[in-house]
Write a protein that holds these residues in place. Sequence first.
Motif, PDB file in Angstrom:
ATOM      1  N   THR A  99       0.781  -1.276  -0.037  1.00 27.82           N
ATOM      2  CA  THR A  99       0.175   0.155  -0.195  1.00 27.82           C
ATOM      3  C   THR A  99       0.853   1.195  -0.218  1.00 27.82           C
ATOM      4  OG1 THR A  99      -0.169  -0.396   2.360  1.00 27.82           O
ATOM      5  CG2 THR A  99      -1.760  -1.207   1.193  1.00 27.82           C
ATOM      6  N   PRO A 100       0.162   2.414  -0.398  1.00 24.11           N
ATOM      7  CA  PRO A 100       1.031   3.484  -0.499  1.00 24.11           C
ATOM      8  C   PRO A 100       2.063   4.029   0.907  1.00 24.11           C
ATOM      9  CG  PRO A 100      -1.035   3.946  -1.299  1.00 24.11           C
ATOM     10  CD  PRO A 100      -0.894   2.783  -0.585  1.00 24.11           C
ATOM     11  N   THR A 101       3.191   4.445   0.862  1.00 21.72           N
ATOM     12  CA  THR A 101       4.013   4.740   1.890  1.00 21.72           C
ATOM     13  C   THR A 101       4.625   6.320   1.697  1.00 21.72           C
ATOM     14  OG1 THR A 101       5.853   4.405   3.316  1.00 21.72           O
ATOM     15  CG2 THR A 101       5.973   3.558   0.977  1.00 21.72           C
ATOM     16  N   LEU A 102       4.794   6.989   2.728  1.00 21.95           N
ATOM     17  CA  LEU A 102       5.098   8.397   2.621  1.00 21.95           C
ATOM     18  C   LEU A 102       6.669   8.332   1.978  1.00 21.95           C
ATOM     19  CD1 LEU A 102       4.243  11.415   3.027  1.00 21.95           C
ATOM     20  CD2 LEU A 102       5.069  11.245   5.277  1.00 21.95           C
ATOM     21  N   ILE A 103       7.496   7.416   2.082  1.00 21.73           N
ATOM     22  CA  ILE A 103       8.587   7.411   1.570  1.00 21.73           C
ATOM     23  C   ILE A 103       9.088   5.867   1.826  1.00 21.73           C
ATOM     24  CG2 ILE A 103      10.034   7.437   3.883  1.00 21.73           C
ATOM     25  CD1 ILE A 103      11.947   9.725   2.082  1.00 21.73           C
ATOM     26  N   ALA A 104       9.891   5.626   0.864  1.00 28.16           N
ATOM     27  CA  ALA A 104      10.321   4.068   0.577  1.00 28.16           C
ATOM     28  C   ALA A 104      11.023   3.474   1.972  1.00 28.16           C
ATOM     29  CB  ALA A 104      11.043   3.920  -0.732  1.00 28.16           C
ATOM     30  N   THR A 105      11.835   4.477   2.353  1.00 29.36           N
ATOM     31  CA  THR A 105      12.753   3.960   3.497  1.00 29.36           C
ATOM     32  C   THR A 105      12.115   3.315   4.763  1.00 29.36           C
ATOM     33  OG1 THR A 105      13.927   6.113   3.151  1.00 29.36           O
ATOM     34  CG2 THR A 105      14.617   4.858   4.982  1.00 29.36           C
ATOM     35  N   PHE A 106      10.836   3.517   4.930  1.00 30.66           N
ATOM     36  CA  PHE A 106       9.953   3.054   5.807  1.00 30.66           C
ATOM     37  C   PHE A 106       9.781   1.326   5.842  1.00 30.66           C
ATOM     38  CE2 PHE A 106       7.193   7.107   6.502  1.00 30.66           C
ATOM     39  CZ  PHE A 106       8.422   7.476   7.381  1.00 30.66           C
ATOM     40  N   TRP A 107      10.265   0.992   4.556  1.00 29.35           N
ATOM     41  CA  TRP A 107       9.979  -0.577   4.285  1.00 29.35           C
ATOM     42  C   TRP A 107      10.714  -1.486   5.366  1.00 29.35           C
ATOM     43  CZ3 TRP A 107      13.929  -4.147   4.284  1.00 29.35           C
ATOM     44  CH2 TRP A 107      15.295  -3.645   3.826  1.00 29.35           C
ATOM     45  N   TYR A 108      11.773  -0.907   6.063  1.00 31.45           N
ATOM     46  CA  TYR A 108      12.500  -1.596   7.086  1.00 31.45           C
ATOM     47  C   TYR A 108      11.795  -2.054   8.357  1.00 31.45           C
ATOM     48  CZ  TYR A 108      16.282  -2.958  10.313  1.00 31.45           C
ATOM     49  OH  TYR A 108      16.743  -3.710  11.262  1.00 31.45           O
ATOM     50  N   TYR A 109      10.719  -1.084   8.562  1.00 30.58           N
ATOM     51  CA  TYR A 109       9.974  -1.585   9.745  1.00 30.58           C
ATOM     52  C   TYR A 109       9.349  -2.947   9.906  1.00 30.58           C
ATOM     53  CZ  TYR A 109      11.946   2.436  12.372  1.00 30.58           C
ATOM     54  OH  TYR A 109      12.583   3.103  13.135  1.00 30.58           O
ATOM     55  N   GLY A 110       8.789  -3.354   8.657  1.00 28.63           N
ATOM     56  CA  GLY A 110       8.235  -4.454   8.229  1.00 28.63           C
ATOM     57  C   GLY A 110       9.138  -5.550   8.644  1.00 28.63           C
ATOM     58  N   LEU A 111      10.273  -5.566   8.182  1.00 24.69           N
ATOM     59  CA  LEU A 111      11.452  -6.524   8.590  1.00 24.69           C
ATOM     60  C   LEU A 111      11.771  -6.531   9.958  1.00 24.69           C
ATOM     61  CD1 LEU A 111      13.678  -8.486   7.427  1.00 24.69           C
ATOM     62  CD2 LEU A 111      15.158  -6.304   7.343  1.00 24.69           C
ATOM     63  N   ALA A 112      11.852  -5.373  10.691  1.00 24.23           N
ATOM     64  CA  ALA A 112      12.377  -5.229  11.981  1.00 24.23           C
ATOM     65  C   ALA A 112      11.184  -5.817  12.640  1.00 24.23           C
ATOM     66  CB  ALA A 112      12.360  -3.488  12.395  1.00 24.23           C
ATOM     67  N   ILE A 113       9.854  -5.773  12.588  1.00 29.10           N
ATOM     68  CA  ILE A 113       8.646  -6.732  13.210  1.00 29.10           C
ATOM     69  C   ILE A 113       9.027  -8.159  12.939  1.00 29.10           C
ATOM     70  CG2 ILE A 113       6.463  -6.985  12.969  1.00 29.10           C
ATOM     71  CD1 ILE A 113       5.781  -4.145  12.341  1.00 29.10           C
ATOM     72  N   PHE A 114       9.260  -8.402  11.958  1.00 31.62           N
ATOM     73  CA  PHE A 114       9.420 -10.002  11.594  1.00 31.62           C
ATOM     74  C   PHE A 114      10.707 -10.425  12.263  1.00 31.62           C
ATOM     75  CE2 PHE A 114      11.961 -12.970   9.156  1.00 31.62           C
ATOM     76  CZ  PHE A 114      11.312 -14.019   8.935  1.00 31.62           C
ATOM     77  N   ILE A 115      11.867  -9.698  12.446  1.00 25.72           N
ATOM     78  CA  ILE A 115      12.894 -10.204  13.212  1.00 25.72           C
ATOM     79  C   ILE A 115      12.415 -10.269  14.765  1.00 25.72           C
ATOM     80  CG2 ILE A 115      15.161  -9.413  14.142  1.00 25.72           C
ATOM     81  CD1 ILE A 115      15.432  -7.862  11.603  1.00 25.72           C
ATOM     82  N   ILE A 116      11.591  -9.518  15.073  1.00 24.15           N
ATOM     83  CA  ILE A 116      11.176  -9.784  16.759  1.00 24.15           C
ATOM     84  C   ILE A 116      10.505 -10.971  16.723  1.00 24.15           C
ATOM     85  CG2 ILE A 116       9.681  -8.738  18.560  1.00 24.15           C
ATOM     86  CD1 ILE A 116      10.533  -5.803  17.506  1.00 24.15           C
ATOM     87  N   LEU A 117       9.523 -11.236  15.859  1.00 21.80           N
ATOM     88  CA  LEU A 117       8.597 -12.197  15.823  1.00 21.80           C
ATOM     89  C   LEU A 117       9.660 -13.823  15.664  1.00 21.80           C
ATOM     90  CD1 LEU A 117       5.623 -11.115  13.899  1.00 21.80           C
ATOM     91  CD2 LEU A 117       5.999 -11.225  16.290  1.00 21.80           C
ATOM     92  N   ILE A 118      10.559 -13.744  14.714  1.00 11.92           N
ATOM     93  CA  ILE A 118      11.188 -14.789  14.196  1.00 11.92           C
ATOM     94  C   ILE A 118      12.306 -15.370  15.351  1.00 11.92           C
ATOM     95  CG2 ILE A 118      12.925 -14.037  12.852  1.00 11.92           C
ATOM     96  CD1 ILE A 118      10.693 -17.106  12.091  1.00 11.92           C
TER      97      ILE A 118
END
Length: 380
Positions: free
Chosen positions: A163-182
């Motif tokens: 979905t739309p994002t204000l800036i592409a840099t924010f993508w990392y937080y999806g990965l950061a959430i995944f790291i915490i879960l895995i």
Amino acid sequence: MYDSLRTSQRENDTDIFGIDYSNCLKGVAIILLVFHHCFLRPDRYEGQTLKLFFPEYYLNYLALFCKICVSLFAFISAYGLTKKMMSMNTDTDARTLSKSIGNLISSRLVKLLGTFIFAFLLIEAASIFLTPGRLSECYGTKFPDNAEYFLLDMLGLANFFETPTLIATFWYYGLAIFIILIVPLFYLLLKRIGTVPFMALVTVLNFVVEFRDKNIRHYFMCVAIGVVCAYGNTITRWVHCRLIQSEIGNSILKFCLEGFSLFVLMVLREGPLKSELYCFWDAIIPLIIVCFCCEFLFRIPILKEVLKFLGIYSANIFLVHNFIRVKWFYDFTYSFQYPVLIVLVLLADSLVVSIAIEQLKKLLHYNQLLNWIIGKMKRA
């Protein structure tokens, strides 16, 4: 002889890669990140004049390699979370263990998203004045679609749901959430089956399983390496390892070995097999960088303090620097012409904003609010 062995054992048992060195590595990573975003391709500084003492190709080549900073952040997160898991009693009954892991995950998520959301809202507010029309251009004007897009972006999930994002840099937080879960799952599996079977399984999964999010595939193995290194205290053991008897000779030899290995892996990473083996390169290279930094770089007193200071504010710098560079003060940022000056000025600008954000948090008692939320969740 016996006393020497006992001393060596104590050194190996003490983790050299603690909070201080983790912050120092974050400092290194944020410098690489800023350099990467500034000079990744010529279109990053289109219309601007750069003064170089070497061909532009090498600037772009080095900046492209500096995306390894993402792997460094992923490694630090996985390493720190694994150390936290190691401090827990995982041999207790399933119910208690489940509760402990749940508390760990929830507290980490609250801290991660709390930091992100606070900066995100400030950036959104600033964008209204500095780039009018940007929000409606990004999220649209149709309600409730724009509200849903806004919320997903605020939770760091825009990239995952495409979905739309204000800036592409924010993508990392999806990965950061995944790291915490895995990571808790990785740690429990590693403890149960051992290092070699664990890494063999991770490697097979990485190259066989189709991941919905390519970023998770890219850093899946890197996260596993971070868990393994924390579990085996690998960094400390390598730093204290003697390849030859002479202390000076040993340092020179390891400096050359690590430097040469890093150069070779950089060339291979940017070679024809970059895409096919991306996850492998970005799992191995961070380990070498961490070992090199811990053994040589972070022992330089002034440099250590500078990197640690940057590392403490790295999360906010990560969030605001691209807005300063691209959206708000593009011409000003690149007006300094020399790449080193451009990076230093952008770092300084982002650091000032980051410090201001932290001061505002203190004024609003924001961190106390996050701690209160964490406490409530633990008692639930």
